[in-house]
Design an enzyme around this catalytic site. Structure first.
Site, PDB file in Angstrom:
ATOM      1  CG  ASP A   1      56.893  45.295   4.674  1.00  0.00           C
ATOM      2  OD1 ASP A   1      57.184  44.101   5.340  1.00  0.00           O
ATOM      3  OD2 ASP A   1      57.670  45.462   3.819  1.00  0.00           O
TER       4      ASP A   1
ATOM      5  CD  GLU B   1      55.609  40.236   7.139  1.00  0.00           C
ATOM      6  OE1 GLU B   1      56.029  39.074   6.686  1.00  0.00           O
ATOM      7  OE2 GLU B   1      55.371  41.180   6.141  1.00  0.00           O
TER       8      GLU B   1
ATOM      9  CG  ASP C   1      59.608  47.320   0.715  1.00  0.00           C
ATOM     10  OD1 ASP C   1      59.986  46.498   1.608  1.00  0.00           O
ATOM     11  OD2 ASP C   1      60.556  47.917  -0.040  1.00  0.00           O
TER      12      ASP C   1
END
Length: 171
Positions: free
Chosen positions: A8, A67, A139
């Site tokens: 992430d 992502e 996160d």
């Protein structure tokens, strides 16, 4: 069995999560949040590259999932996020780890069953799916969610005759 690192990316905090996948069975290996801080961007990117590279080296995943960048209202923030994402992709690629990308909606759909889940819902599902004792930091939970999304997508593609797992691969 295959080991996957989920990433992430963020210019201040980059989460990572590592899982082992065997069929539909997932096992948590490690997770964390790289605190890049508020300093100069170059120093923050170096820290992300170095610490993520060390985690990849330590756990030797075969595949990575990250992502996709979305366009933020603030162009400067989007550019910095893209740079952090690029550093993360290079950290994995330099260790011959294949990198795959997923949109935020794909990740949320894979974990919660709908594309507009909250961070709290993601954290809760990560904790349940990976049988964790404690809820991971946001996160790190997002990074584990990316890894779980990739594992589910990978398993689904393997069940389709003649299909490879190259879908979503960063090129």
């Amino acid at each position: 069995m295959i080991r996957v690192v989920g990433i992430d990316p963020g210019s201040r905090i980059t989460g990572f999560g590592i899982i082992d996948c065997e069929g539909n069975h997932l096992r948590h290996v490690d997770h964390g949040a790289i605190q890049a801080g508020d300093g100069e961007l170059g120093e923050r990117l170096r820290r992300i590259f170095s610490e993520l590279g060390a985690a990849i080296d330590r756990h030797a995943p075969a595949e990575a999932a990250i992502e996709r960048v979305f366009m933020n209202k603030n162009a400067d923030s989007a550019i910095k996020l893209g740079q952090a994402r690029g550093v993360a992709i290079v950290a994995a690629s330099l260790q011959d780890v294949a990198v795959h990308e997923y949109s935020a909606n794909q990740i949320k759909q894979a974990l919660v069953g709908r594309g507009h889940a909250t961070k709290t819902q993601i954290q809760h599902m990560v904790k349940i799916l990976l049988n964790l004792r404690e809820t991971p930091q946001a996160d790190a939970a997002d990074a584990l969610a990316v890894a779980v999304c990739h594992a589910h997508t990978r398993a689904s593609l393997q069940r389709i005759p003649g299909r490879t797992s190259r879908a979503g691969r960063v090129s």
